[in-house]
Design an enzyme around this catalytic site. Structure first.
Site, PDB file in Angstrom:
ATOM      1  N   ASP A 298       0.832  -1.062   0.185  1.00 25.11           N
ATOM      2  CA  ASP A 298      -0.005  -0.188   0.051  1.00 25.11           C
ATOM      3  C   ASP A 298       0.673   1.225  -0.120  1.00 25.11           C
ATOM      4  O   ASP A 298       0.350   2.306  -0.256  1.00 25.11           O
ATOM      5  CB  ASP A 298      -0.947   0.008   1.295  1.00 25.11           C
ATOM      6  CG  ASP A 298      -2.146  -0.888   1.021  1.00 25.11           C
ATOM      7  OD1 ASP A 298      -2.295  -1.332  -0.305  1.00 25.11           O
ATOM      8  OD2 ASP A 298      -2.679  -1.411   2.146  1.00 25.11           O
ATOM      9  N   TYR A 382      -9.630  -0.844   2.260  1.00 22.98           N
ATOM     10  CA  TYR A 382      -9.168  -0.725   3.457  1.00 22.98           C
ATOM     11  C   TYR A 382      -8.929   0.767   3.887  1.00 22.98           C
ATOM     12  O   TYR A 382      -8.498   1.322   2.919  1.00 22.98           O
ATOM     13  CB  TYR A 382      -7.881  -1.606   3.591  1.00 22.98           C
ATOM     14  CG  TYR A 382      -8.340  -2.866   4.424  1.00 22.98           C
ATOM     15  CD1 TYR A 382      -8.755  -2.701   5.942  1.00 22.98           C
ATOM     16  CD2 TYR A 382      -8.097  -4.098   3.927  1.00 22.98           C
ATOM     17  CE1 TYR A 382      -9.090  -4.059   6.535  1.00 22.98           C
ATOM     18  CE2 TYR A 382      -8.551  -5.210   4.550  1.00 22.98           C
ATOM     19  CZ  TYR A 382      -8.840  -5.161   5.835  1.00 22.98           C
ATOM     20  OH  TYR A 382      -9.009  -6.394   6.485  1.00 22.98           O
TER      21      TYR A 382
HETATM   22 NI    NI Z   1      -7.667  -7.324   7.397  1.00 25.50          NI
END
Ligand code: NI
Length: 645
Positions: A298, A382
């Site tokens: 990320d 996320y």
């Molecule tokens: Ni997770």
């Protein structure tokens, strides 16, 4: 330009004016073409000796680093701009392995590319969708990884998965389209390979939404809880510098790492020269078509700083907030101010110390307060919060907050899901791991630090242990880099100290900070797997390197599509001496996530992180001088006890 030389400090992030100058100079360069995009632009931090030698009022060296991607050719250009001279100082084609992170323009383009491909549309329609659904289908471009597939080598790629949505506000992650993956060539703007499994799993259609209109009626038994600071906060800022209690540091920010803490010190003594999270990886453990390749880095493949949220007052933080706006350059090299990207405030944190002495009636208690410096990045499904906490007793903590939406997998009605946990009928969450790596360029009490490892071990019965109660604490100096790639061990309480052997504390030892870690699982993927080669940093909890300004990121400069072997395992192969030297401690921490119904549709925060605690750094509890907080109120309206916690 005047604005360049009036910068107050060599580590100040680039200003909007400087960003504009970088964009202008790069676009005006003879090598620039209209198909080039700015993937990341940041301050080129001066070397550490230059920063340490700098004094207020002196001239400031200002330079910028920018990585360009030619979207027509795939060429990657590394540019350095000398802002003092107002020139492009270097312009070099990147010839190594890997790719810059995925840019916003590509994120949008992938949806158009796959939806204009008849074979992809046919594959989706075979799974029960109708033509009218196509416009609403959500396409997620995932970093492609590197699996050595010959047709993929040398190309700039993403792997795209898709989700049905009933309307624009629908949560697509409740409706994964299983068995269809488009490998998209971002330079040719077409699907390179379409993986289209035999149709086996229907698209789950049950809606699982979290927009305001879809939430249950709010509970009504919650009274307001207000944080009041009538005299203002106890911190002070001067540009990017912060002073709070005995702490002093500078805020920095980069497109890759997001928040950076520079020159963090307490009571006039340095502790950390530079601290940040330089990489993350989220490898998934489902071996099927839509999932086995998912292992997003990320930071290096997307950019935690680039994806930072604008934090809103009263929502993400409570109390009196100081926000930092962060200048950036967009894909086209146009300056853009990231409003409220970093949030700073104070929090009450319960009891810091307390004692009641029954023999003489002395009772003293002091509350703990911490300074919170944080940002949140949304990376696809996320959301990750990064919270640095500074405490009044000299403790430093980093807490990662994991929330947002899990990756999902459709499961055929009545079938078991062997690769994770079910979160709803027909909907599973693949088991996965989240790894973070914090890079801590240490400076405990100044230059020359040594890292040692300690464990608790039982002592055998004997003349020196006649009652069997004694046990020992081992101590071992990590002398060279290869000896310092270490794993946590909860059974022995293994911990590490970063000490300064050139100083002596009040009891004759080297002043130190202790690294307190959680002995959580390391990377569980097999030796020889793609992600193990690419995320070597996640195979050890602790690494120590001798400072080299070129070693910036735990998985290397260009993890996107990198075949592996870069980053920490490569750095420590040099096996440099690290004892009493300029050391960087890299700590890998994480969470192994088996999904459950409570994770959906938005998961409550999961916490990860570590602490650095003073260990012989002070000669006594450094918070004895805290004033009595006062200000208690008792629920029954009576007089509060004098020292309620
Ligand atoms: Ni997770």
């Amino acid at each position: 330009m005047d604005q360049v030389t009036t910068s107050l400090h060599p580590l100040d992030p680039l200003s909007m004016t400087e960003m504009a100058e970088v964009g202008g100079l790069v676009r005006a360069h003879r090598g620039f073409s209209d198909t080039m995009r700015f993937t990341a632009t940041e301050l080129r931090e001066p070397a550490k000796p230059v920063v340490l030698a700098w004094r207020p009022g002196q001239a400031v060296v200002r330079a910028a680093r920018s990585v360009l991607l030619d979207t027509a050719t795939g060429d990657v250009i590394e540019v350095v701009v000398d802002l003092n001279a107002g020139v492009v100082a270097s312009w070099e084609r990147m010839l190594g392995e890997g790719q810059p992170g995925i840019i916003y323009d590509e994120f949008l383009r992938v949806g158009e590319i796959v939806k204009s491909d008849p074979a992809w549309c046919a594959a989706v329609l075979r799974r029960g969708l109708v033509e009218a659904d196509l416009a609403l289908v959500q396409v997620d471009p995932f970093s492609a990884g590197n699996f050595g597939y010959p047709e993929e080598l040398g190309r700039r790629l993403v792997r795209a998965v898709a989700y049905w949505r009933g309307d624009m506000a629908d949560n697509g992650y409740a409706h994964p389209i299983e068995g269809v993956v488009a490998v998209v060539d971002l330079i040719a703007n077409r699907i390179l390979t379409l993986v289209d499994d035999p149709v086996a799993i229907p698209v789950p259609r049950k809606k699982r939404n979290y927009g305001r209109a879809d939430l249950p009626p709010p509970r009504t038994d919650l009274k307001p809880l207000s944080i009041v600071q009538p005299e203002g906060p106890s911190f002070a800022t001067d540009g990017w510098e912060v002073r709070w209690q005995n702490w002093r540091f500078r805020v920095g920010f980069t497109p890759r790492e997001g928040l950076v803490l520079h020159q963090l010190g307490v009571s006039g003594r340095p502790v950390i020269y530079r601290a940040s999270v330089t990489e993350m990886v989220v490898p998934y453990a489902d071996p099927t078509t839509n999932h086995y390749w998912k292992n997003a880095f990320d930071a290096g493949e997307y950019g935690l700083g680039k994806l930072a949220n604008s934090l809103e007052l009263g929502c993400d933080c409570k109390g009196l907030i100081r926000y930092f706006d962060v200048p950036s350059l967009d894909d086209n090299g146009v300056p853009e101010l990231m409003k409220n990207a970093v949030c700073m405030h104070e929090e009450d944190y319960g009891i810091l110390w307390k004692h009641y002495e029954m023999r003489n009636g002395i009772r003293e208690v002091r509350r703990s307060r911490r300074l919170v410096i944080s940002f949140f990045a949304t990376v696809g499904n996320y959301d990750y919060g990064f919270y640095w906490y500074l405490y009044q007793d000299g403790t430093i903590q980093l807490e990662g907050k994991l929330t947002g939406i899990i990756q999902t997998a459709a499961v055929a009605p009545g079938a078991a899901y062997p690769w994770g946990g079910m979160v709803d009928a027909g909907l599973g969450g693949p088991t996965h791991q989240h790894f973070f790596n914090a890079r801590l360029h240490m400076a405990v009490d100044g230059e020359g630090n040594t890292v040692s490892e300690h464990e608790f071990v039982p002592r055998a019965w004997g003349a020196d242990n006649p009652h069997g109660n004694a046990f020992d604490v081992t101590s071992r100096v990590l002398g060279r880099e290869r000896d310092a790639a270490r794993e946590a061990d909860g059974r022995t309480g293994r911990y590490w100290k970063i000490s300064n052997p050139n100083r002596v504390n009040s009891v004759g030892n080297a002043p130190a900070y202790k690294l307190v870690v959680t002995a959580s699982p390391l990377l569980l993927a097999q030796e020889g797997s793609s992600v193990r080669a690419r995320a070597g940093f996640a195979t050890k909890h602790v690494w120590v390197t001798r400072y080299d300004p070129a070693e910036r990121f735990a998985a290397g400069e260009y993890p996107n599509q990198h075949p592996g072997g870069d980053g920490l395992p490569k750095f420590v192969a040099a096996n440099r001496v690290i004892e009493n030297s300029d050391v960087v401690v890299w700590h890998t921490f994480g969470h192994t996530h088996v999904c459950k119904p409570e994770d959906f549709p938005i998961m409550p925060v999961e916490y990860v992180g570590f602490m650095l605690k003073p260990n012989g750094f002070f000669e006594a509890n450094p918070a004895l001088d805290l004033p009595d907080d006062g200000g208690h109120s008792a629920l029954d309206g009576g007089a509060p006890a004098c020292c309620c916690g």
